[in-house]
Design a protein around this motif. Structure first.
Motif: not given
Length: 537
Positions: A368-389
């Motif tokens: 759902h679109p309303d959940l995009v900011p929720v998930a994005k905030a988690v990854f933004d906080a923990e993943m400083t680069g574009p990915n964790q490959i």
């Protein structure tokens, strides 16, 4: 057109009455589909036979294991081809059906990627499928707009990257015949989307990109790789331009992750944890083995047993091979006007994404679109680069038995009733043409019905003891019939005597009942349901 490549057969009624058919099913597009089907149809049939033969061996006692003849691939030092820049950052992906308004909302959601789903989130009536392909053409042309109730929707200036999920290899498109046989639904969706949009997407570096569902073996990955090579050559697109993300959503595929990446090494961008279908596949694959009975669906979480091991293996192998490991779907959805329910939904999504980013996933799905900011905030906080490959997980040693370890828990009457309710409710909506259905504040797709009816079958087949208010009781065909009848009465009371869709619920109940009580667990409930859907359509 060459004589050995028959033209697809379409009724003039279809072209006249299915909106967009004349725009989508052009003579040139149909010729391309015919070439794909002629080249790959028999090979696809052989792969489906191979699936059945392997399942027969497992039914007789053989358990899934790593393949001895591919050990060199698993142990070898190699990586897949580089990921294109457009796919480098996939921290939040939103998925949804190919319905016009929902596509626009998803593209504008702020997610990095939108997966346009012709598979589990779309009920495959011919009208829905053709409308979806017409929407892709409008997306290509920058004309994807929608007006309803005085509101106007259009794609914004910075939309999510589009990835298309065609239907699975097991499905047929019954409304298009070639040489008297239905065309493969997978080739139909892939072929039309590539023919109409492939060159334009390649020219901008934003595709063509695909999600590949329900693969069960590296032989099926090799099939798709050969389809890509053939299609790129026919369309004048450079080899390796097509990039695919494979959903690891079947138990057999989890044992062949390295091999699947190897077969698609020039075309692969990542793997995804298709958790709901994976639970269903676990039940289906191990259907004859009483040691692998699962408890109520609500107790089968990603934190332990076979699901936790599967997620860990996916991250480990993906990062070793230089591709994305994509997390699973958070199906919780917000409830309009209910702040308490919304807070609970957001908390579930946040916890799920924190688990995934902590394991090393490079992104994950929301519904759902309303959940995009929720998930994005988690990854933004923990993943400083574009990915964790570049974050390896080689310390995890995963033995085959760990991929089979069942979850422990209770089987309850409430769980049985919930499976009946959800399977019937979802399938009734599916027969009405809706593939993404909100049920109990969760966005459900076809995997929900598959898990629910498969659990009912498993519990009956192995005489599972069900906890009830009056003590334990064995789930039998007769008791299931009583519970199903009670559920239908409850639904019909809710709909009332003039409820327009009463017949859809009756049809759905019959399909679920037949699937749950069959002597052999049917492979997919959507196969018999598709015949009913076409009749209603």
């Amino acid at each position: 057109m060459p004589l050995d490549r028959p033209a697809p057969l379409l009724s003039p009624v279809v072209l006249r009455h299915v909106a967009g058919a004349d725009h989508v099913l052009t003579a040139e597009a149909l010729a391309f589909l015919s070439a794909l089907q002629a080249r790959f149809g028999l090979r696809l049939h052989a792969l489906m036979v191979a699936r059945a033969r392997r399942q027969e061996r497992i039914d007789r006692g053989e358990l899934p294991d790593y393949l001895p003849h591919t050990r060199e691939i698993r142990q070898g030092i190699w990586q897949a081809a580089p990921i294109p820049s457009a796919l480098e950052d996939r921290r939040v992906e939103i998925t949804g059906p190919v319905e016009r308004k929902m596509m626009i909302n998803a593209l504008n959601s702020g997610a990095r990627v939108f997966m346009a789903d012709f598979e589990d989130a779309t009920a495959p009536s011919f009208a829905n499928i053709i409308a979806g392909h017409a929407n892709l053409i409008d997306y290509r042309d920058g004309t994807l707009e929608h007006a309803v109730d005085g509101k106007h929707y259009r794609v914004g200036p910075n939309p999510a990257l589009l990835i298309v999920r065609p239907r699975g290899l097991h499905m047929a498109e019954a409304n298009v015949l070639i040489a008297g046989n239905p065309v493969s639904a997978a080739l139909f969706d892939f072929g039309l989307s590539l023919f109409h949009c492939g060159r334009a997407l390649a020219a901008t570096g934003r595709g063509p990109f695909y999600y590949l569902p329900k693969l069960e073996s590296h032989a099926e990955a090799r099939f798709w790789n050969d389809v890509f090579l053939f299609a790129q050559d026919r369309m004048g697109i450079a080899p390796g331009t097509i990039k695919a993300t494979v959903l690891i959503e079947t138990l057999p595929a989890a044992f062949e992750i390295d091999e699947i990446i190897w077969e698609l090494r020039d075309h692969i961008a990542g793997l995804n944890c298709g958790r709901w279908d994976y639970i269903f596949s676990y039940i289906k694959t191990l259907r004859n083995h009483p040691a692998y009975i699962l408890p109520d669906r609500a107790q089968v979480g990603m934190e332990d047993a076979f699901l936790a091991t599967y997620a860990a293996r996916l991250v480990k192998v993906c990062h070793r091979r230089g591709i994305h490991a994509m997390g699973g779907m958070s199906a919780a959805i917000p409830v309009r006007g209910d702040e308490t329910a919304n807070a609970a939904a957001f908390a579930r999504v946040r916890a799920d994404k924190q688990r995934e980013v902590g394991m090393g996933f490079d992104g994950a799905w929301v519904a759902h679109p309303d959940l995009v900011p929720v998930a994005k905030a988690v990854f933004d906080a923990e993943m400083t680069g574009p990915n964790q490959i570049r974050k390896p997980r080689q310390e995890w040693r995963i033995e085959p038995a760990m991929l089979l370890k069942p979850h422990q828990g209770r089987i309850t009457e409430a769980g049985v009733r919930l499976n009946i309710e959800v399977a019937v409710e979802y399938l009734a909506h599916w027969l009405q043409g809706r593939g993404a259905v909100p049920i109990h504040n969760m966005m459900e797709d076809a995997a929900t019905a598959e898990i629910s009816r498969a659990q009912l079958w498993q519990w009956i087949r192995h005489g599972a003891e069900v906890e009830t208010a009056t003590g334990p009781r064995t789930l039998t065909v007769a008791w299931l019939g009583e519970l199903m009848q009670a559920e239908i009465v409850r639904i019909l009371d809710r709909l009332g005597p003039t409820g327009f869709h009463r017949g859809h619920y009756a049809s759905a109940a019959r399909i679920v009942q037949n699937a749950a009580t069959a002597e052999i667990l049917p492979d997919f409930i959507t196969l018999p349901a598709y015949a009913v859907l076409n009749a209603l359509d």
